[in-house]
Motif scaffolding. Sequence first.
Motif, PDB file in Angstrom:
ATOM      1  N   ARG A 133       0.675  -1.351  -0.027  1.00  0.00           N
ATOM      2  CA  ARG A 133      -0.152  -0.005  -0.068  1.00  0.00           C
ATOM      3  C   ARG A 133       0.849   1.345   0.182  1.00  0.00           C
ATOM      4  O   ARG A 133       0.638   2.191  -0.496  1.00  0.00           O
ATOM      5  N   THR A 164      -6.400   4.324  -7.408  1.00  0.00           N
ATOM      6  CA  THR A 164      -7.239   2.826  -6.638  1.00  0.00           C
ATOM      7  C   THR A 164      -8.708   3.117  -6.780  1.00  0.00           C
ATOM      8  O   THR A 164      -9.044   4.030  -6.284  1.00  0.00           O
ATOM      9  N   ARG A 165      -9.499   2.071  -7.382  1.00  0.00           N
ATOM     10  CA  ARG A 165     -10.964   2.450  -7.472  1.00  0.00           C
ATOM     11  C   ARG A 165     -11.659   1.494  -6.433  1.00  0.00           C
ATOM     12  O   ARG A 165     -11.461   0.198  -6.442  1.00  0.00           O
ATOM     13  N   LYS A 166     -12.362   2.134  -5.580  1.00  0.00           N
ATOM     14  CA  LYS A 166     -13.038   1.106  -4.477  1.00  0.00           C
ATOM     15  C   LYS A 166     -13.804   0.089  -5.074  1.00  0.00           C
ATOM     16  O   LYS A 166     -14.598   0.229  -5.853  1.00  0.00           O
ATOM     17  N   GLY A 167     -13.737  -1.124  -4.585  1.00  0.00           N
ATOM     18  CA  GLY A 167     -14.054  -2.490  -4.982  1.00  0.00           C
ATOM     19  C   GLY A 167     -13.721  -2.698  -6.401  1.00  0.00           C
ATOM     20  O   GLY A 167     -14.347  -3.857  -6.891  1.00  0.00           O
ATOM     21  N   THR A 178      -6.646  -1.357  -8.712  1.00  0.00           N
ATOM     22  CA  THR A 178      -5.607  -0.389  -8.825  1.00  0.00           C
ATOM     23  C   THR A 178      -5.555  -0.298 -10.262  1.00  0.00           C
ATOM     24  O   THR A 178      -5.130  -1.416 -10.724  1.00  0.00           O
TER      25      THR A 178
END
Length: 240
Positions: free
Chosen positions: A60, A74-77, A80
Amino acid sequence: MTARMYARAAILPLPPMDRARQVTEALASYIGQANLKAGDRLPAERELMAALAVGRSTIREVIRHFQALGVMETRKGSGTYLLKPVTTATIHMPLSFDAIHLRDALLQTLEVRRGIECEANMVAARRRTASDLATIEEKLDAMERVHLAKGTSGPEDLAFHLAIYDATHNPLFRQLLEQMREAFERFWDEPFDRPDFARRSFPFHRTLFNAIVAQDTEAARRETLKILDVVEEDIKEMSK
């Protein structure tokens, strides 16, 4: 130099390379070899952890580094994704500090921060979004909780400032402060053995946030200078 003087001098072994830097280089190398393009998704965290034999925190940290460079998001759910091509030559700006003379190093960073941080906070006041404000306030609330519990703000202070830098939507601001992060983190562990360090600057973080909320750029500049002036005074006083 005489042979006797050579005998007294010792060539010390090199320290092991920083794990985060190793992972950064390995990931950049992989992206190049895999010929990943903008929009391509990177391997999942668990896959990277297994392949590189490092922990989640290191992965991270590296992803945050590339995000700060503006080349990943980074796109939630979802994961990356690559925003721009990355190679082992991707720009980075290693800065060094003289840890032996920590007082002088910290004062030097303050000189740099006055210019960068005043401008960054003014830009953040102009460009911040509702989402940015929510993130900044979350970091500020965490900072205040730690301050009230321990009397000093610790790394939560840095997280607050980084959130403001992100609100500029100019990755160069965060990159510059990220390069100073290592010195700050070492310092915050034991600030001159004074748990009350930075206590006087604490209230100005809330007023800085209020200025950013109000999109008052001049107020953001004033509150930033108040913070840095107090920190400089504390460093000089507590390091005597």
